[in-house]
Design an enzyme around this catalytic site. Sequence first.
Site, PDB file in Angstrom:
ATOM      1  CD  GLU A 126      -2.945   1.188   2.269  1.00  0.00           C
ATOM      2  OE1 GLU A 126      -2.800   0.424   3.229  1.00  0.00           O
ATOM      3  OE2 GLU A 126      -3.877   1.995   2.177  1.00  0.00           O
ATOM      4  CB  ALA A 267       0.485  -2.128  11.552  1.00  0.00           C
ATOM      5  CG  HIS A 302      -6.354   0.557  12.449  1.00  0.00           C
ATOM      6  ND1 HIS A 302      -7.116   1.695  12.364  1.00  0.00           N
ATOM      7  CD2 HIS A 302      -5.785   0.402  11.232  1.00  0.00           C
ATOM      8  CE1 HIS A 302      -7.016   2.203  11.149  1.00  0.00           C
ATOM      9  NE2 HIS A 302      -6.196   1.438  10.431  1.00  0.00           N
ATOM     10  CD  GLU A 303      -3.055  -2.032  10.592  1.00  0.00           C
ATOM     11  OE1 GLU A 303      -3.526  -2.257   9.468  1.00  0.00           O
ATOM     12  OE2 GLU A 303      -2.726  -0.882  10.966  1.00  0.00           O
ATOM     13  CG  HIS A 306      -7.803  -2.072   7.773  1.00  0.00           C
ATOM     14  ND1 HIS A 306      -8.657  -1.155   7.198  1.00  0.00           N
ATOM     15  CD2 HIS A 306      -6.721  -1.361   8.187  1.00  0.00           C
ATOM     16  CE1 HIS A 306      -8.112   0.055   7.259  1.00  0.00           C
ATOM     17  NE2 HIS A 306      -6.937  -0.038   7.864  1.00  0.00           N
ATOM     18  CD  GLU A 325      -6.552   3.191   6.478  1.00  0.00           C
ATOM     19  OE1 GLU A 325      -6.726   3.027   7.701  1.00  0.00           O
ATOM     20  OE2 GLU A 325      -5.920   2.369   5.775  1.00  0.00           O
TER      21      GLU A 325
HETATM   22  N1  TRP Z   1      -3.226   0.826   5.663  1.00  0.00           N
HETATM   23  C1  TRP Z   1      -2.314   1.098   6.743  1.00  0.00           C
HETATM   24  C2  TRP Z   1      -3.172   1.328   7.961  1.00  0.00           C
HETATM   25  O1  TRP Z   1      -3.668   2.375   8.199  1.00  0.00           O
HETATM   26  C3  TRP Z   1      -1.457   2.291   6.495  1.00  0.00           C
HETATM   27  C4  TRP Z   1      -0.150   2.012   5.879  1.00  0.00           C
HETATM   28  C5  TRP Z   1       0.649   0.979   6.117  1.00  0.00           C
HETATM   29  C6  TRP Z   1       0.572   2.843   4.966  1.00  0.00           C
HETATM   30  N2  TRP Z   1       1.795   1.101   5.398  1.00  0.00           N
HETATM   31  C7  TRP Z   1       1.767   2.210   4.701  1.00  0.00           C
HETATM   32  C8  TRP Z   1       0.309   4.024   4.353  1.00  0.00           C
HETATM   33  C9  TRP Z   1       2.723   2.771   3.842  1.00  0.00           C
HETATM   34  C10 TRP Z   1       1.253   4.580   3.485  1.00  0.00           C
HETATM   35  C11 TRP Z   1       2.425   3.942   3.236  1.00  0.00           C
HETATM   36  O2  TRP Z   1      -3.473   0.460   8.678  1.00  0.00           O
HETATM   37 ZN    ZN Z   2      -5.784   1.582   8.475  1.00  0.00          ZN
END
Ligand code: TRP
Ligand code: ZN
Length: 906
Positions: A126, A267, A302-303, A306, A325
């Site tokens: 991501e 994370a 949180h993770e 998701h 998010e």
């Molecule tokens: N999706 C991740 C979260 O909020 C965010 C994230 C993880 C992220 N690694 C990243 C965003 C690298 C930008 C770049 O849980």
């Molecule tokens: Zn997130």
Amino acid sequence: MLDRQDMPAAIRRADYRPPTFTVDAIRLEFDLDPAETIVTAELSLRCLTETAFPLHLDGEDLTLLELSLDGTALDPAQHVDGAGRLVLHELPPRAVLRTRCRIAPEANSRLTGLYLSNGIFCTQCEAQGFRRITFFPDRPDVLATYDVTVRADAGSCPVLLSNGNCVDRQSLPDGRHMARWQDPFPKPSYLFALVAGRLDRLADTFTTRSGRQVDLHLYVEPGQAARAHCAMAALKQSMAWDEARFGLEYDLDIFNIVAVADFNSGAMENKSLNIFNAKYILADEATATDTDMELIEGVVAHEYFHNWTGNRVTCRDWFQLSLKEGLTVFRDQEFTADHRSRAVKRIRDVRTLRARQFPEDAGPLSHPVRPDTYVEINNFYTATVYEKGAEVIRMIHTILGEARFQAGMRLYLGRHDGQAATCEDFVAAMEEASGCDLVQFRRWYSQSGTPRVTAQWHVEGPASGAGPGAGGQALPDGGCLVLTLSQDTPPTADQAEKVPLDIPIRLALLDGEGRPIAAWLEEAADAAPDRSAPGEHLLRLTGPRQRFRFRPAEAQEHAPLPSLNCGFSAPVILHADYGDADDAFLMVRDPDAVNRWEAGQRYATRVLLRMAAAEDPAMAVDGRYVDAFGGLLRDEAMDPSFAAVAMVLPEEGYLADQMAVVDVDGLHAAREAMLRAIALAHRNVLLGMHARLQPARPYRADADQAALRAQRNAALALLGLLTEDAEVQRLVMAHYRDADNMTDRLAALTVLAHHGQEAARNLALADFEERYRGEALVLDKWLAVQAQAPRRDALATVRRLLDHPAFRLSNPNRVYALIGAFAMRNQWRFHAADGGGYAFLAEQVKKLDGLNRQVAARMAGAFGRWQRYDGPRQNLMRAALESIRDMPGLSRDTFEIVNKSLEVGK
Ligand code: TRP
Ligand code: ZN
């Protein structure tokens, strides 16, 4: 310097087009090697439209070795364009595309794509890292099933992981071995993950409510498994909570978490293989504070959350990032609120919002929760998308109430399961399931800026004679309280015109004892569907200005005092008619704990701003505020976790936001003087508190003990200002020495490092350094404490620490702990009048940009509010920004931040 034509182009939400081709399935093979990893990919492509050509597959830093289409070899050199993308001029409606690429994980310092962290292969895809692994339509609306084979040296990589289920494992010749993983759930490329390395494992299981047994595996660097129990417990709690509160169950037989040392963010929620910054996994009482543990619980939750809000239903495009998010932050906030003090969790979240999101919305990087344009998507993982996004979800929850909100969730997830959805899809589902009108509410997604709500009230007698809103005035039978609310949102850097929003304001009318009175709302704009507390009202402020008339059920001896925006029901800046006496009353009597805290903060803010404006702030200490603070301290019935937050004065950064032109030195002097005055006036109460609140031994990490420690350490922090008081200083030293946990030890270290006398300070810092040698995450605390010190030599210390063996510019945690803490959490020294702080940050950003552009861009954000300072400081900051902008080869990440910051100055 970048020429105009080289300026990175903005991507617009309005330009979204569905993909012309999709990938139904991808087979990947990895031959892992630090210097030369070979990635073979087989994509089952399917055409979705008539006019599909040419087809571009994203790729970045890939060396294409072989290419074939339906078994026919093509010339790689003919099919890669100048931007690194793979171009196909023609394709049948269905085709199998095969590529073989070479990548170099050990040369990847950007920590996106496939890289090495302490010798462990790991991925971060991501938002757009997958294109650094193989050619692919790297966009979230292309969902494929993944079949992944990983081959690596068995000695250095005994653990081989990817998404889904492990279906095969075998030894191979030459000391290598392989594992094959299949993920049955179609997913976008940003959720792909791979890990290979030497890792220890903590194993447990969870049985879902429908009886599925899930293996939970937590992987950490060798020797660290004992520090993973807190995270494992949090994972199981999260799984149980999501079933109980949201009715959501886990959907595979295995859930893996891997902790790595080098990671750009907190994370990542990759399907069934979450990858974490080790900082959000590793914890025990000796190395982590109570706050760390609460953070870890929140991030693990949180993770995990998701999996439904992000993975099963993902985002159509990156402009919809808040769809996953904002919603997932709301869910993790509620998880913590349900397990710990709801009020204190809310207060902390409000503090974060004000410290990070309000300034963002008021500065050059202002953007709506659903942005309209970006240059680099990594710059949009912001407080606005996350925290304000969560506030928007919370307001929907407030308007609908829990039952209808959950009905909306069921409709949203049921309708869009397996799809890539939009924020609009979410709101439409909430509206349909609840029958509530959210037409105007939708503007929260498209309008940036923090609304200002102004509140005025007065009493009207039965005869209609309007009386002034004087405080002690009676409210006779048949009279009413008239509340006028108005809203306006100032123009922001990205949007000049603003419209009224639909703002849910919870409120109560309090009598002279602070009890909510029963009252009828006569001209209800919208009645409250769920009253969360008796005597509470939910108003919806939808116009620029509205009047609300409340008729009390009984005559009142005193005009009622409104407690507004209870629980911080809307993320707005409230301007209300409160005076010092009202706030002194509300800070001890308001039954809404968030507003009780708010009243104390508002009172302190007013007092500190007045002091800062005085010739000598130290001579202008407001004695009535010091007395009111004493009232707080003497209330032994107060919940200790609440007392701990109520005893913290507003931060200098927040105070600065309240000034037209920031008075850096005045604010610092005022705040320090007030802290000292409080400590002097209430020394004995604080000493008593410190003695009384020692939690029973042995140490337990639970919320009750943590609350006692928090309040006791808040007392210690105030006492620490009494530098010349030998008894107090002995107490601080003893607190440091006798600590049997990191919470207490760090609290005492902070006091000593920030206010201690030279000898004690040096002793404590040296002891801490020696004690935690080799413990990188603990030494981050040591770095941050020094970087945030309110001492004239802070910058010199930070510069010296750049050369400390524990520091590494290539590790994001180290950078945030030292450079970030100085630039973002030491307003007084970063904004020192000589510009030394600015020159330092510019230097570091330029060094970082070539190493890790995501981290560099984030650091550059510290210059964002440069226009709020005086002329000389503005000039120094502008020069620093220009020197970054003019650096040859600057990344588009940093360029976007710096350029936007400079543009507002024109
Ligand atoms: N999706 C991740 C979260 O909020 C965010 C994230 C993880 C992220 N690694 C990243 C965003 C690298 C930008 C770049 O849980
Ligand atoms: Zn997130």
